[in-house]
Design a protein around this motif. Structure first.
Motif, mmCIF file in Angstrom:
data_model
loop_
_atom_site.group_PDB
_atom_site.id
_atom_site.type_symbol
_atom_site.label_atom_id
_atom_site.label_comp_id
_atom_site.label_asym_id
_atom_site.label_seq_id
_atom_site.Cartn_x
_atom_site.Cartn_y
_atom_site.Cartn_z
ATOM 1 N N ALA A 43 10.479 -19.728 -25.966
ATOM 2 C CA ALA A 43 9.522 -20.724 -26.458
ATOM 3 C C ALA A 43 8.806 -20.255 -27.721
ATOM 4 O O ALA A 43 8.368 -21.077 -28.533
ATOM 5 C CB ALA A 43 8.512 -21.061 -25.361
ATOM 6 N N LEU A 44 8.694 -18.934 -27.903
ATOM 7 C CA LEU A 44 8.090 -18.395 -29.118
ATOM 8 C C LEU A 44 9.081 -18.329 -30.271
ATOM 9 O O LEU A 44 8.695 -18.012 -31.396
ATOM 10 C CB LEU A 44 7.522 -16.986 -28.863
ATOM 11 C CG LEU A 44 6.297 -16.898 -27.962
ATOM 12 C CD1 LEU A 44 5.949 -15.434 -27.689
ATOM 13 C CD2 LEU A 44 5.109 -17.630 -28.583
ATOM 14 N N GLY A 45 10.351 -18.604 -30.000
ATOM 15 C CA GLY A 45 11.359 -18.607 -31.041
ATOM 16 C C GLY A 45 12.166 -17.335 -31.163
ATOM 17 O O GLY A 45 12.869 -17.139 -32.154
ATOM 18 N N VAL A 46 12.106 -16.473 -30.157
ATOM 19 C CA VAL A 46 12.931 -15.258 -30.163
ATOM 20 C C VAL A 46 14.365 -15.692 -29.907
ATOM 21 O O VAL A 46 14.654 -16.352 -28.914
ATOM 22 C CB VAL A 46 12.457 -14.248 -29.091
ATOM 23 C CG1 VAL A 46 13.406 -13.060 -29.008
ATOM 24 C CG2 VAL A 46 11.034 -13.803 -29.386
ATOM 25 N N ARG A 47 15.259 -15.323 -30.807
ATOM 26 C CA ARG A 47 16.652 -15.790 -30.698
ATOM 27 C C ARG A 47 17.584 -14.788 -30.041
ATOM 28 O O ARG A 47 18.571 -15.163 -29.446
ATOM 29 C CB ARG A 47 17.164 -16.139 -32.086
ATOM 30 C CG ARG A 47 16.419 -17.320 -32.645
ATOM 31 C CD ARG A 47 17.163 -17.971 -33.776
ATOM 32 N NE ARG A 47 16.453 -19.185 -34.129
ATOM 33 C CZ ARG A 47 15.919 -19.421 -35.297
ATOM 34 N NH1 ARG A 47 16.041 -18.540 -36.250
ATOM 35 N NH2 ARG A 47 15.295 -20.546 -35.533
ATOM 36 N N GLY A 48 17.284 -13.526 -30.134
ATOM 37 C CA GLY A 48 18.152 -12.509 -29.567
ATOM 38 C C GLY A 48 17.958 -12.383 -28.072
ATOM 39 O O GLY A 48 17.074 -13.007 -27.479
ATOM 40 N N PRO A 49 18.781 -11.550 -27.447
ATOM 41 C CA PRO A 49 18.651 -11.356 -26.004
ATOM 42 C C PRO A 49 17.347 -10.637 -25.660
ATOM 43 O O PRO A 49 16.905 -9.741 -26.375
ATOM 44 C CB PRO A 49 19.868 -10.495 -25.645
ATOM 45 C CG PRO A 49 20.291 -9.860 -26.917
ATOM 46 C CD PRO A 49 19.879 -10.780 -28.026
ATOM 47 N N VAL A 50 16.735 -11.054 -24.572
ATOM 48 C CA VAL A 50 15.525 -10.425 -24.049
ATOM 49 C C VAL A 50 15.918 -9.803 -22.721
ATOM 50 O O VAL A 50 16.300 -10.515 -21.793
ATOM 51 C CB VAL A 50 14.390 -11.456 -23.886
ATOM 52 C CG1 VAL A 50 13.181 -10.822 -23.213
ATOM 53 C CG2 VAL A 50 14.008 -12.045 -25.244
ATOM 54 N N THR A 51 15.839 -8.482 -22.663
ATOM 55 C CA THR A 51 16.292 -7.766 -21.480
ATOM 56 C C THR A 51 15.140 -6.974 -20.874
ATOM 57 O O THR A 51 14.101 -6.775 -21.500
ATOM 58 C CB THR A 51 17.439 -6.798 -21.836
ATOM 59 O OG1 THR A 51 16.965 -5.878 -22.820
ATOM 60 C CG2 THR A 51 18.643 -7.554 -22.386
ATOM 61 N N SER A 52 15.359 -6.496 -19.677
ATOM 62 C CA SER A 52 14.360 -5.683 -19.008
ATOM 63 C C SER A 52 14.229 -4.343 -19.724
ATOM 64 O O SER A 52 15.228 -3.685 -20.002
ATOM 65 C CB SER A 52 14.756 -5.439 -17.549
ATOM 66 O OG SER A 52 13.827 -4.561 -16.955
ATOM 67 N N PRO A 53 12.995 -3.930 -20.021
ATOM 68 C CA PRO A 53 12.809 -2.630 -20.675
ATOM 69 C C PRO A 53 12.713 -1.470 -19.692
ATOM 70 O O PRO A 53 12.056 -0.470 -19.972
ATOM 71 C CB PRO A 53 11.483 -2.834 -21.429
ATOM 72 C CG PRO A 53 10.730 -3.799 -20.586
ATOM 73 C CD PRO A 53 11.765 -4.706 -19.958
ATOM 74 N N THR A 54 13.384 -1.580 -18.555
ATOM 75 C CA THR A 54 13.269 -0.567 -17.505
ATOM 76 C C THR A 54 13.510 0.840 -18.030
ATOM 77 O O THR A 54 12.757 1.749 -17.724
ATOM 78 C CB THR A 54 14.249 -0.880 -16.356
ATOM 79 O OG1 THR A 54 13.929 -2.156 -15.822
ATOM 80 C CG2 THR A 54 14.146 0.160 -15.255
ATOM 81 N N PHE A 55 14.532 1.041 -18.823
ATOM 82 C CA PHE A 55 14.852 2.383 -19.303
ATOM 83 C C PHE A 55 14.185 2.686 -20.634
ATOM 84 O O PHE A 55 14.000 3.837 -20.988
ATOM 85 C CB PHE A 55 16.366 2.576 -19.387
ATOM 86 C CG PHE A 55 17.012 2.518 -18.032
ATOM 87 C CD1 PHE A 55 16.901 3.584 -17.150
ATOM 88 C CD2 PHE A 55 17.675 1.385 -17.609
ATOM 89 C CE1 PHE A 55 17.466 3.538 -15.878
ATOM 90 C CE2 PHE A 55 18.242 1.319 -16.340
ATOM 91 C CZ PHE A 55 18.135 2.390 -15.487
ATOM 92 N N ASN A 56 13.823 1.655 -21.382
ATOM 93 C CA ASN A 56 13.166 1.843 -22.675
ATOM 94 C C ASN A 56 11.642 1.904 -22.532
ATOM 95 O O ASN A 56 10.966 2.330 -23.435
ATOM 96 C CB ASN A 56 13.494 0.689 -23.615
ATOM 97 C CG ASN A 56 14.961 0.564 -23.890
ATOM 98 O OD1 ASN A 56 15.787 0.922 -23.077
ATOM 99 N ND2 ASN A 56 15.307 0.061 -25.046
ATOM 100 N N ILE A 57 11.111 1.387 -21.455
ATOM 101 C CA ILE A 57 9.687 1.259 -21.147
ATOM 102 C C ILE A 57 9.045 0.142 -21.972
ATOM 103 O O ILE A 57 8.269 -0.643 -21.455
ATOM 104 C CB ILE A 57 8.894 2.577 -21.324
ATOM 105 C CG1 ILE A 57 9.562 3.745 -20.621
ATOM 106 C CG2 ILE A 57 7.442 2.398 -20.877
ATOM 107 C CD1 ILE A 57 9.678 3.624 -19.125
ATOM 108 N N LEU A 58 9.338 0.050 -23.262
ATOM 109 C CA LEU A 58 8.766 -0.978 -24.122
ATOM 110 C C LEU A 58 9.834 -1.546 -25.043
ATOM 111 O O LEU A 58 10.553 -0.795 -25.699
ATOM 112 C CB LEU A 58 7.628 -0.399 -24.975
ATOM 113 C CG LEU A 58 7.114 -1.272 -26.129
ATOM 114 C CD1 LEU A 58 6.497 -2.567 -25.608
ATOM 115 C CD2 LEU A 58 6.113 -0.492 -26.975
ATOM 116 N N LEU A 59 9.928 -2.861 -25.066
ATOM 117 C CA LEU A 59 10.743 -3.568 -26.049
ATOM 118 C C LEU A 59 9.832 -4.568 -26.756
ATOM 119 O O LEU A 59 9.069 -5.282 -26.100
ATOM 120 C CB LEU A 59 11.916 -4.300 -25.387
ATOM 121 C CG LEU A 59 12.987 -3.416 -24.739
ATOM 122 C CD1 LEU A 59 13.992 -4.263 -23.971
ATOM 123 C CD2 LEU A 59 13.695 -2.584 -25.802
ATOM 124 N N SER A 60 9.915 -4.616 -28.070
ATOM 125 C CA SER A 60 9.109 -5.558 -28.845
ATOM 126 C C SER A 60 10.026 -6.543 -29.550
ATOM 127 O O SER A 60 11.095 -6.181 -30.045
ATOM 128 C CB SER A 60 8.254 -4.814 -29.874
ATOM 129 O OG SER A 60 7.271 -4.041 -29.218
#
Length: 164
Positions: free
Chosen positions: A47-64
């Motif tokens: 809804a904010l216009g993010v076009r790429g995949p949004v995945t769980s940051p379980t191993f990265n801790i943070l995804l922006s």
């Protein structure tokens, strides 16, 4: 009570929150593994216009995700053992940054949460439906929950102990 019966319905509900978000908003997502926390973030991101995949940051801790109309920061604190690690991952700086922050498993470190945040609790009922409950902590979160609940597309219903 608001239930969602599919991942798409959970994402749709989350998308109705997006227009009301602003920089500095913190949403704490709680629920068991597989309850739909990341799906909720995916709905907001779309809804904010993010076009790429949004995945769980379980191993990265943070995804922006910076390409939408508002930067979205997505934390998953499940793998952290100690609140001291929050400083190492830039948790506090990110909460004060330019976007909205979604924090999965934030309830593991209650003393680290800011004064104001919106808690979205997702549970799974016996039929596999998601039950979404929201509770506001602080003035800004109360305003956010109020406008979100008044949005006819969200179909949130007031119930004892908050909105569902």
């Amino acid at each position: 009570m608001r239930k969602t019966t599919s991942p798409e319905a959970t994402k749709q509900l989350a998308g109705t929150l997006a227009p009301y978000l602003r920089a500095g908003d913190v949403i704490v997502l709680s629920g068991d593994l597989g309850a739909g926390k990341t799906q909720f973030v995916q709905g907001v991101a779309a809804a904010l216009g993010v076009r790429g995949p949004v995945t769980s940051p379980t191993f990265n801790i943070l995804l922006s995700y910076l390409e939408g109309s508002l930067p979205l920061h997505h934390f998953d604190l499940y793998r952290l053992d100690d609140a001291d690690e929050l400083e190492d991952i830039g948790f506090y700086d990110t909460l004060d940054a330019d976007g909205a922050s979604f924090v999965e498993w934030g309830e593991r470190f209650p003393d680290a949460l800011p004064y104001g945040y919106l808690e979205v609790r997702i549970t799974v009922d016996a039929e596999g439906n998601r039950v979404v409950r929201a509770h506001a902590f602080g003035d800004r979160a109360r305003c956010l929950l109020t406008v979100w609940a008044k949005d006819s597309k969200s179909r949130l219903v007031k119930c004892a102990g908050g909105f569902a």
